[in-house]
Design an enzyme around this catalytic site. Structure first.
Site, PDB file in Angstrom:
ATOM      1  N   ARG A 189       0.822  -1.208   0.000  1.00 55.48           N
ATOM      2  CA  ARG A 189       0.000   0.000   0.000  1.00 55.48           C
ATOM      3  C   ARG A 189       0.857   1.260   0.000  1.00 55.48           C
ATOM      4  NH1 ARG A 189      -4.686   0.213   4.439  1.00 55.48           N
ATOM      5  NH2 ARG A 189      -2.870   0.224   5.792  1.00 55.48           N
ATOM      6  N   VAL A 234     -10.477   1.356  -2.867  1.00 58.23           N
ATOM      7  CA  VAL A 234      -9.761   0.086  -2.726  1.00 58.23           C
ATOM      8  C   VAL A 234      -8.682   0.160  -1.645  1.00 58.23           C
ATOM      9  CG1 VAL A 234     -10.208  -0.519  -5.121  1.00 58.23           C
ATOM     10  CG2 VAL A 234      -8.099   0.687  -4.541  1.00 58.23           C
ATOM     11  N   GLU A 235      -8.207  -1.027  -1.230  1.00 57.14           N
ATOM     12  CA  GLU A 235      -7.158  -1.175  -0.214  1.00 57.14           C
ATOM     13  C   GLU A 235      -7.494  -0.419   1.072  1.00 57.14           C
ATOM     14  OE1 GLU A 235      -3.187  -0.594  -1.626  1.00 57.14           O
ATOM     15  OE2 GLU A 235      -3.410  -2.005  -3.270  1.00 57.14           O
ATOM     16  N   GLY A 236      -8.724  -0.514   1.489  1.00 57.80           N
ATOM     17  CA  GLY A 236      -9.173   0.188   2.690  1.00 57.80           C
ATOM     18  C   GLY A 236      -9.888   1.466   2.304  1.00 57.80           C
TER      19      GLY A 236
END
Length: 832
Positions: free
Chosen positions: A380, A502-504
């Site tokens: 990330r 996305v990704e949290g």
């Protein structure tokens, strides 16, 4: 005399608490000296002095690590903490344990070591990585047309997919021993960023296999057999990977996935009684899923027959499953905001796979969440920051040029103050995002897995990227909203919410993760206190808790004194690096770091475990920490590039914007803490002066914004550094190449235009239309034929730059038209 002694003693205590590293012992010595002076010179009554000495001795015994303190205070406090600390789930514990603490730990300490930060080497590319960027990446950008990909094909063309595979784009993170490129995190980031300035779909298609997914998980957790089999195939593009985590019922709460597997024995490929897992799952939003040949799958693993051990519920587990496995269903595709990268659902019911499909084998069964969190901490930090920085750079390059080229009311639109405001935000945000991107990728290359920092850059860079593309669209106006091959902004604008999600999801990341995780990982004492409450050895638990708790008390006292002292003195006595332009920033960031550490401790003490549910307060604390980090990155970039004077407007804007946001977050906290008295005291300690304009750190001023805009409206070293990495097509007919050529042509024509206007003002020339005016100026010797050619070239290129595409009424795909030939006013006045 007595009052003077008291004042001197108070100053000595504040100074000691603020600057001595061992405050308990330090304040003991200072107060003892103060009491000695009072005893000898104050003339106070012996009873009063005896009382003061008794209080002092008791406090000294309790504040220094002694058995008396451990038994009188440490033991009951440990019991109390064990009762009041909220329970922590396994997934929460594994998220907290994931990754490493880096610069965020310094910011949480209240004493950031700026020399340590600046001593980290400037991240740079190797010769091989630079050659890859200048060769295959440049060629890939030349090959792709984002309009063709997103509007006509809805996919990358087959020859582009093959080029990506043949040149190792899918194996950038895979070491060379397995056939990959073995690139650094910085190189990975640079590749994704450059491709993204050309085609978001292509960038995502390259990014995902190199981010959180099978390759990353195999590298860190796979068995040697799994690595040797899969990594060479992934590196060469013989396998197309995807990773399936999100379910319809479990999005942000990924730990609640309903997908499950049951350990059992069954027949497998003709072999009876094979130990394996019977899986049932339903996933969605899986990027590259529709074309994947290798499915990474997250599920909860159960072992009711205890074939692996005594536990029934083993926890989240990860497996690699070839998509041709019987029972695996790869569904159709989603269409996320018209983006053309492959994304879709998949599912399976009672699908049997052997146990060696588990990533890492039996040893890693139930370790999936920990594996994911550790990989996410690094991944990330790279992918989404690269996409956001690309948005910033592309926005700065094109909007600055368009602001100079596009004219209204006989003036470049970039000169209007309203437009300047938007352009200044674009330039300042682009600088800040690029600084954070490079510094964070550099941290990963230093061996860090900065979990809190990765959340900071994910949230704040995608949000600032969204601000940049919004401002860029506002300035481009009609040019930005008309779709077609000539539009270089619309797809980025359209697809920005994907990066936000996305990704949290960003709301979750800001309100729960940044401070919620940082408060435990980054704080120098909280994690030690929590671990002590869970220690089973009573002697070790008491000793560890006593040291952590009273260290924490001293830490709070020190930060209280430091924050108050630096607030009173404007931090002018703080020793920091920097030059005359930046030293004040280092000092104020040091001051605000102490204030943040104090405020975080007070908030955690007041609210305890309920702070986790007070998400707006947690979000504001996260905003303070985040902007401290972003400002640090901007200062490091300025130092890493040798303090270029041309970049100072960008730097000033970025840091002042961060300081203003920090102060705004502090005041938001003061206004919403549940105890107004505590909030009032905190405000008085951190911001002791009531200023006539209400705030100490104001947003960037208009004059500074105009300086930033001046750098964007013309080619120059600062603009080139800011936009380095943007793909500039070599084909002169490409829209971005036309815009850059138009910018230079318009600048070259401005001096000629000034001569013509001066002649008209003096009455030497006339004419009503631009072509008439230019012809008359040439005829009367005001300009030369060469200068007329300069004006004509500027007019042609300006028109090409501002024109948009049009289509048949039925929006057929085969006929797209753009008026490229300039229409002269003379031609318009001729009858048909």
């Amino acid at each position: 005399m007595n009052v003077l002694l008291i004042i001197l003693a108070a100053i000595a205590v504040i100074w000691t608490l603020a600057y001595f590293r061992a405050p308990a012992l330090s304040w003991t010595i200072v107060i003892a000296l103060g009491l000695g002076l009072l005893t000898n010179y104050s003339g106070w009554s012996p009873a009063l002095l005896a009382t003061l000495w008794a209080v002092f001795i008791a406090a000294a015994l309790l504040d220094n690590p002694t058995p008396v303190r451990r038994n009188l205070l440490g033991r009951p406090l440990l019991a109390l903490f064990r009762k009041i600390l909220p329970p922590m789930s396994q997934t929460e514990q594994e998220a907290i344990d994931a990754g490493t603490v880096w610069w965020d730990g310094d910011l949480f300490s209240g004493r950031p070591d700026w020399w340590k930060l600046l001593s980290y080497p400037r991240p740079t590319l190797s010769a091989e990585e630079r050659a890859f960027l200048d060769g295959p990446v440049e060629e890939l950008c030349r090959m792709v047309s984002d309009w063709q990909i997103t509007h006509e094909l809805r996919d990358l063309p087959p020859h582009v997919w093959q080029f990506v595979k043949d040149n190792g784009f899918l194996g950038m993170i895979i070491p060379k021993q397995y056939g990959g490129l073995g690139f650094s995190a910085l190189a990975h980031s640079e590749v994704v960023m450059k491709i993204s300035t050309r085609s978001g779909t292509t960038a995502v298609s390259v990014m995902v296999p190199n981010s959180l997914g099978p390759a990353e998980l195999l590298l860190h957790c796979g068995t040697e057999q799994q690595k040797n089999h899969y990594l060479p195939r992934l590196a060469k593009g013989l396998e197309m990977p995807c990773f399936a985590l999100t379910s319809p019922e479990a999005g942000s709460d990924a730990g609640a996935i309903p997908d499950f597997g049951v350990v059992c024995r069954s027949e497998w490929q003709g072999k009876p009684d094979v130990l394996g897992i019977r899986l049932t799952w339903e996933k969605r939003y899986i990027t590259l899923g529709p074309i994947a040949t290798l499915l990474g799958l997250a599920f909860k693993l159960y072992d009711p027959e205890h074939l692996l051990g005594a536990k029934d519920d083993l926890g989240i587990t990860l497996a690699l499953i070839p998509t041709h496995t019987p029972g695996v269903h790869i569904g159709r595709r989603h269409l996320p905001l018209d983006a053309a990268f492959m994304n879709g659902p998949n599912w399976g019911k009672n699908v049997f796979v052997p146990m060696d499909y588990v990533i890492g084998g039996v040893e890693y069964a139930g370790q999936g969440w920990k594996m994911l969190m550790n990989c996410l901490a690094a991944g990330r930090s790279i992918s989404l920051p690269a996409l956001s920085a690309a948005t910033g750079k592309m926005g700065a390059l094109t909007t600055g040029a368009y602001g100079r080229v596009r004219q209204q009311f006989r003036l470049s639109v970039g000169r209007f103050e309203g437009v300047e405001e938007a352009l200044a935000r674009i330039g300042g945000n682009a600088y800040l995002m690029e600084a954070a991107r490079v510094m964070t990728a550099g941290a990963v290359d230093l061996g860090e897995k900065p979990s809190v920092v990765s959340a900071i850059v994910k949230y704040h860079m995608t949000e600032r990227g969204r601000a940049v593309i919004n401002d860029a669209m506002d300035v481009h106006a009609g040019k930005g909203i008309c779709m077609g091959p000539s539009n270089y902004l619309a797809r980025a604008y359209q697809q920005t919410p994907i990066a936000i999600t996305v990704e949290g999801a960003n709301i979750l990341t800001r309100s729960m993760i940044i401070f919620g995780q940082g408060a435990i990982r980054g704080h120098p004492f909280v994690l030690k206190e929590v671990e002590a409450t869970r220690e089973r050895d009573p002697v070790k638990a008491l000793r560890d808790f006593d040291a952590a708790f009273f260290g924490h008390v001293a830490f709070v006292a020190s930060n209280t004194a430091r924050a108050f002292w630096m607030g009173l003195t404007a931090a002018c006595f703080v020793r920091t690096p920097g030059d005359r332009h930046t030293r004040r920033y280092y000092r104020q960031l040091t001051r605000l770091s102490s204030a943040f550490a104090l405020t975080a401790d007070v908030s955690m003490f007041m609210l305890g475990g309920s702070l986790k549910r007070r998400e707006r307060l947690s979000a504001r604390l996260g905003d303070i920490l985040s902007n401290l980090y972003l400002a640090s990155a901007a200062l490091k970039r300025y130092e890493d590039y040798g303090r270029p004077a041309e970049d100072l407007p960008f730097l000033h804007w970025a840091v002042r914007d961060a300081l203003a946001r920090i102060e705004e977050a502090f005041y938001g906290l003061f206004e919403n803490l549940p105890n107004p008295v505590v909030a009032w005291l905190l405000r008085g300690i951190i911001f002791p002066y009531i200023l006539p304009y209400g705030r100490e750190f104001l947003p960037p001023r208009d004059r500074l914004g105009s300086e930033v805009v001046g750098l964007l409206l013309a080619p120059g070293p600062a603009r080139e550094r800011l936009t380095a990495g943007v793909y500039i097509p070599q084909d002169p007919e490409e829209p971005v190449a036309v815009l850059e050529a138009a910018l230079r042509a318009v600048i070259a024509a401005e001096a000629v235009g000034a001569k013509i206007r001066a002649a008209r003002d003096e009455g030497k020339t006339g004419g009503r239309f631009p072509d008439e005016i230019i012809d008359e100026a040439l005829a009367k010797g005001v300009i030369t034929p060469a200068e007329k050619a300069v004006m004509e070239q500027a007019r042609i290129l300006r028109r090409k730059a501002i024109m948009v595409d049009d289509f048949p009424r039925d929006l057929g795909k085969t006929e797209i038209h753009q008026s490229t030939e300039p229409v002269t006013f003379e031609a318009l006045r001729r009858p048909a």
